[in-house]
Write an enzyme that holds these catalytic residues in place. Structure first.
Site, PDB file in Angstrom:
ATOM      1  N   SER A  15      58.884 -13.887  49.784  1.00  0.00           N
ATOM      2  CA  SER A  15      58.039 -14.762  50.616  1.00  0.00           C
ATOM      3  C   SER A  15      58.479 -16.223  50.587  1.00  0.00           C
ATOM      4  O   SER A  15      57.655 -17.129  50.648  1.00  0.00           O
ATOM      5  CB  SER A  15      56.567 -14.699  50.197  1.00  0.00           C
ATOM      6  OG  SER A  15      56.116 -13.394  50.196  1.00  0.00           O
ATOM      7  N   LYS A 189      63.097 -27.237  38.296  1.00  0.00           N
ATOM      8  CA  LYS A 189      63.946 -26.404  37.446  1.00  0.00           C
ATOM      9  C   LYS A 189      64.957 -25.620  38.277  1.00  0.00           C
ATOM     10  O   LYS A 189      64.601 -24.935  39.239  1.00  0.00           O
ATOM     11  CB  LYS A 189      63.071 -25.418  36.655  1.00  0.00           C
ATOM     12  CG  LYS A 189      62.057 -26.087  35.748  1.00  0.00           C
ATOM     13  CD  LYS A 189      62.660 -27.140  34.878  1.00  0.00           C
ATOM     14  CE  LYS A 189      62.813 -26.806  33.450  1.00  0.00           C
ATOM     15  NZ  LYS A 189      63.432 -27.888  32.659  1.00  0.00           N
ATOM     16  N   PRO A 192      66.328 -20.659  37.549  1.00  0.00           N
ATOM     17  CA  PRO A 192      66.180 -19.416  38.319  1.00  0.00           C
ATOM     18  C   PRO A 192      67.199 -19.314  39.456  1.00  0.00           C
ATOM     19  O   PRO A 192      67.715 -18.229  39.738  1.00  0.00           O
ATOM     20  CB  PRO A 192      64.753 -19.513  38.876  1.00  0.00           C
ATOM     21  CG  PRO A 192      64.047 -20.495  38.001  1.00  0.00           C
ATOM     22  CD  PRO A 192      65.084 -21.446  37.500  1.00  0.00           C
ATOM     23  N   CYS A 383      43.574  -4.938  72.946  1.00  0.00           N
ATOM     24  CA  CYS A 383      43.791  -3.533  72.601  1.00  0.00           C
ATOM     25  C   CYS A 383      42.483  -2.903  72.095  1.00  0.00           C
ATOM     26  O   CYS A 383      41.595  -2.671  72.896  1.00  0.00           O
ATOM     27  CB  CYS A 383      44.947  -3.392  71.625  1.00  0.00           C
ATOM     28  SG  CYS A 383      45.709  -1.777  71.762  1.00  0.00           S
ATOM     29  N   HIS A 509      49.195  -6.173  74.351  1.00  0.00           N
ATOM     30  CA  HIS A 509      49.211  -7.230  73.328  1.00  0.00           C
ATOM     31  C   HIS A 509      49.896  -8.492  73.857  1.00  0.00           C
ATOM     32  O   HIS A 509      51.110  -8.636  73.696  1.00  0.00           O
ATOM     33  CB  HIS A 509      49.973  -6.749  72.092  1.00  0.00           C
ATOM     34  CG  HIS A 509      49.273  -5.691  71.330  1.00  0.00           C
ATOM     35  ND1 HIS A 509      48.523  -5.956  70.214  1.00  0.00           N
ATOM     36  CD2 HIS A 509      49.197  -4.354  71.526  1.00  0.00           C
ATOM     37  CE1 HIS A 509      48.023  -4.826  69.743  1.00  0.00           C
ATOM     38  NE2 HIS A 509      48.419  -3.840  70.524  1.00  0.00           N
ATOM     39  N   GLU A 511      49.834 -11.384  72.643  1.00  0.00           N
ATOM     40  CA  GLU A 511      50.271 -12.280  71.561  1.00  0.00           C
ATOM     41  C   GLU A 511      51.759 -12.159  71.254  1.00  0.00           C
ATOM     42  O   GLU A 511      52.381 -13.112  70.799  1.00  0.00           O
ATOM     43  CB  GLU A 511      49.436 -12.036  70.297  1.00  0.00           C
ATOM     44  CG  GLU A 511      49.652 -10.705  69.571  1.00  0.00           C
ATOM     45  CD  GLU A 511      48.817  -9.548  70.102  1.00  0.00           C
ATOM     46  OE1 GLU A 511      48.383  -9.617  71.266  1.00  0.00           O
ATOM     47  OE2 GLU A 511      48.615  -8.570  69.358  1.00  0.00           O
TER      48      GLU A 511
HETATM   49  N1  GLN Z   1      43.365   2.360  67.883  1.00  0.00           N
HETATM   50  C1  GLN Z   1      43.493   2.073  69.288  1.00  0.00           C
HETATM   51  C2  GLN Z   1      44.455   3.034  69.967  1.00  0.00           C
HETATM   52  O1  GLN Z   1      45.287   3.627  69.319  1.00  0.00           O
HETATM   53  C3  GLN Z   1      43.888   0.639  69.526  1.00  0.00           C
HETATM   54  C4  GLN Z   1      45.238   0.278  68.975  1.00  0.00           C
HETATM   55  C5  GLN Z   1      45.466  -1.214  68.873  1.00  0.00           C
HETATM   56  O2  GLN Z   1      44.522  -2.003  68.873  1.00  0.00           O
HETATM   57  N2  GLN Z   1      46.726  -1.623  68.747  1.00  0.00           N
HETATM   58  O3  GLN Z   1      44.402   3.181  71.154  1.00  0.00           O
END
Ligand code: GLN
Length: 538
Positions: A15, A189, A192, A383, A509, A511
């Protein structure tokens, strides 16, 4: 010019942000006019992270071609604004799967199949694969995990071999380490880091540059010391100091000359100095907001920051576009009930209900959606968030009290969200959802069309269940409109409520496609609506 390869390994701790360093260097090289991509090799045995719980490695990122990948690919796309693909994320599992399948087919007949050379050959083949298209000048490869881990050894060994097989000027190795600060001794340091580089060198890989994550600046003496013990030039020890935003890191790396070291080592000639004007102006807007909104993100994995990475980043991008600080408050959906919803969501200028799987926290999502719908609070459902807004509407407006998704209630009398025909035959879990980019046609005059500024869009999916078309008429007649449909299958992808100031649910999605340089229209829309809602309240 040959394709150039940069390998990034990490040491001391996990990370440390290898993905951000890789993305930052890639951004700088791209800003110099080079064609760049980044790939990640992950040392776990899952074929891909699609079957992993977000608590394991954070969000599962989905590419245009439907690959379920590590969330670092999200960073790659956000920094570069260039799509990645299945080829950009390779796991140990995928490597072994290929080799074992070939072995069963008889490809190695008579030979003993071994880690070296068979596994390492397959790793090398994949490391060089994207370079063969001629599409890229530079390919950065991030090796997941930490050097010295048993799991990552074959990947480090593949890098060692490539250092000899590729022309010297086509190959570069960067090692990212941590320089801890001991507050009791008031000292940074280096030990590491020395040990980590020793481990790397024992594997035969010599780093060209050492990038040191640190909370405090490294003095010239300290850099000299690291250089001396770690077998690099002092100028090749650079600091990556904690930054106020991940998007600041490219500029920090430029100040440390990381991109210059790369073009020199790789003998890239006639390069420009990086043009980062758009990036800088995004950073300026991000750093100096003139307004603020509170968005509540309702989800079930809120304890882990990385579970909703792309959503949180999309808010950063959209906020910066309006010089607006978007305060995202994450609320565990399991906590929400009809009794406490008003109190928990108090002050929210906008509500986003997150994607997800399974039953836990579902009813809380329904409560939050009802609250947003009935109180005119701007709402975006993604979704599962969209599916639950369909369920909520069916229960409370259409009066189907037991409406549900068959994902959690297979015997409901009103399956408003149900399994698609082809999904009914699926038995395997991995890679079998509806994945990747699909076309969607938006209805003229809808909120969605006005946000996108067009009616033909393409967005990425990751789900099995769908809006049940048997109920479409009932929904539309009572006000919930299907404003986006798949042009080929007719599947409902977007629903919205014209009687509400901003209420929209999307089966895909959004995003995944938001970047600092191209914030996503739906997130822009939600932030705008939240800003308007806040102004009205004042
Ligand atoms: N579980 C839901 C489906 O499979 C929504 C999936 C999600 O939100 N990516 O349709």
């Amino acid at each position: 010019m040959n394709t150039k390869y940069i390998f990034i390994t990490g040491g001391v701790a996990s990370s440390l942000g290898k993905g951000i360093i890789a993305s930052s260097l890639a951004k700088l090289l791209q800003a110099r006019g080079l064609r760049v991509t980044i790939q990640k090799f992950d040392p776990y045995i899952n074929i891909d992270p699609g079957t992993l719980n977000p608590y394991e490695h954070g969000e599962c990122y989905v590419t245009e071609d439907g690959a379920e990948t590590d969330l670092d690919l999200g960073h790659y796309e956000r920094f570069l604004g260039v799509y990645t693909s299945q080829a950009n994320n390779v796991t140990t599992g995928r490597i072994y799967h290929t080799v074992i399948t070939k072995e069963r087919e008889g490809a190695y007949l008579g030979k003993t199949v071994q880690i070296v050379p068979h596994i390492t050959d397959e790793i090398k083949r994949r490391m060089l694969l994207l370079g063969q298209s001629g599409e890229y000048d530079v390919i950065l490869t991030e090796i997941g995990g930490t050097v010295g881990d048993m799991e990552s050894q074959p990947f480090v060994e593949a890098v060692r071999q490539l250092q000899w097989e590729l022309p010297e000027e086509d190959c570069m190795s960067i090692h990212l380490t941590l320089i801890p600060y001991l507050s009791a001794a008031k000292e940074l340091k280096t030990k590491p880091t020395q040990h980590s580089v020793q481990t790397l060198q024992q594997s035969g890989v010599k780093p060209d540059v050492i990038v040191c994550r640190t909370e405090h600046p490294l003095s010239p003496e300290l850099r000299k010391k690291i250089a001396l013990f770690c077998n690099v030039r002092p100028g090749h020890v650079i600091q990556s100091i904690d930054a106020w935003s991940i998007y600041q890191v490219p500029l920090n790396m430029h100040e440390e000359h990381l991109d210059e070291l790369a073009v020199r080592k790789l003998q890239i000639e006639n390069f420009n100095s990086p043009d980062l004007n758009v990036w800088r102006s995004f950073l300026d807007r991000l750093r100096n907001p003139s307004s603020e909104v509170d968005i509540v993100l309702v989800g079930k994995y809120v304890e882990l920051q990385d579970a909703y990475k792309s959503i949180l980043e999309a808010f950063v991008h959209a906020g910066a576009a309006y010089r607006c600080k978007v305060q995202v408050r994450e609320i565990q959906s399991e906590r929400i009930t009809d009794d406490n919803v008003a109190q928990l969501l108090e002050g929210a200028d906008g509500i986003l209900v997150a994607p997800g799987f399974g039953e836990r926290g579902l009813e809380g999502k329904v409560c939050a959606i009802r609250h947003a719908r009935e109180n005119g609070i701007p709402f975006l459902g993604i979704c599962l968030g969209m599916q639950m807004c369909v369920v909520e509407y069916a229960r409370h407006v259409l009066g189907f009290a037991d409406a549900a998704s068959t994902e959690v209630k297979p015997d409901t009398t009103h399956p408003v969200i149900c399994l698609m025909e082809e999904q009914k035959k699926t038995t395997l879990k991995g890679g079998t959802m509806r994945l990747g980019a699909y076309a969607c046609r938006l209805q003229e005059g809808s909120l969605a069309a006005s946000l996108y500024g067009q009616t033909d869009i393409k967005e990425r999916h990751r789900h099995r269940y769908e809006f049940n078309p048997d109920y479409l008429e009932a929904f539309e007649a009572s006000g919930l409109k299907a404003s986006g449909r798949n042009p080929d299958s007719g599947l409902v992808e977007v629903v919205e409520l014209p009687s509400h100031p901003f209420f929209i649910g999307v089966q895909f999605h959004p995003e995944y496609k938001s970047t600092p340089e191209r914030p996503h229209p739906l997130f822009l829309g939600l932030v705008r609506a939240a800003l308007d809602a806040r102004t009205k309240k004042q």
